[in-house]
Design a protein around this motif. Sequence first.
Motif, short mmCIF file in Angstrom:
data_model
loop_
_atom_site.label_atom_id
_atom_site.label_comp_id
_atom_site.label_asym_id
_atom_site.label_seq_id
_atom_site.Cartn_x
_atom_site.Cartn_y
_atom_site.Cartn_z
N GLU A 1 -3.41 3.01 -0.41
CA GLU A 1 -3.97 2.55 -1.69
C GLU A 1 -3.18 1.32 -2.16
O GLU A 1 -1.96 1.23 -1.97
N GLN B 1 0.85 -1.19 0.00
CA GLN B 1 0.00 0.00 0.00
C GLN B 1 0.88 1.24 0.00
O GLN B 1 1.92 1.27 0.67
N GLY C 1 -8.71 1.06 -6.25
CA GLY C 1 -8.94 2.17 -5.35
C GLY C 1 -8.77 3.52 -6.00
O GLY C 1 -8.60 3.65 -7.22
#
Length: 275
Positions: free
Chosen positions: A171, A167, A199
């Motif tokens: 995200e 991430q 995302g």
Amino acid sequence: MGDTDVTGVAPVPAEHLVTDVAEDLSVFDADIVEKAGQIIARYPQSRSALLPMLHLVQSVEGRVSQAGIQFCARQLSLTPAEVSAVATFYTMYKRKTCGEHLVSVCTNTLCAVLGGDDIYRTLGEHLGEDGKRLGHNETAGEPGAPGSITLEHAECLAACDLGPVIQVNYEYFDNQTPESAVALVDALRKGERPAPTRGAPLRDFRTAELELAGFWPEDEESYRSTVDGPSAAVETLRGAALAEANSWTAPPMPNAPLPAEEPRAGSSMSGGEKK
């Protein structure tokens, strides 16, 4: 018996643990105070606003500082100890200033065996200096400056079907390898914003923290550009697709009758009706 002088009996000098110094809260300007008020207004009890308030504080300084703790305590009528207990419990609240980007590498079991450990070690070596590997929650570059990267190993990021995963500012970047991870952080250091696998479009850490506090662009077009992006991956939906193609269904849950409620001692209720 009187109170124990804990600083006197400490094996090392401990006067720094006892302080009445008030932190400088000027960094939390009128706009942040107004936003704090908006957060508090969402809840019937003000103390329930503490988690988003800590994200708001983190959006200002890139961490939860002692000043941030005192700010939350004053706004919510809590003690600094109560705020500190929460801020030190959750790993999303950082005590050291983060870089422009927070890179989280999943090193939990499945991601680890698929290569997460190799990715974390490779990034640590790649981002380190003078032969020293960058460690957990350490930053390459000046914290908060453009291109700075804070590296952390994270427990399960809830994407086991797409591991190993990384991430960036929360995200997802799925199905990573050491090579793709190095390319990703190099792009971030050059000021680029690679598109996450799933995302919303990538933003910097402090902007992500402001969003976690609940603040988004007000006009619809800007809002949609901030949140729209790919959602569930093909791998995630594979089971559902196979079930649909083969007409597989799960058996219905048994509708077991609820047991009759026993009347409580001293109750004036009997059989569900008033006497």
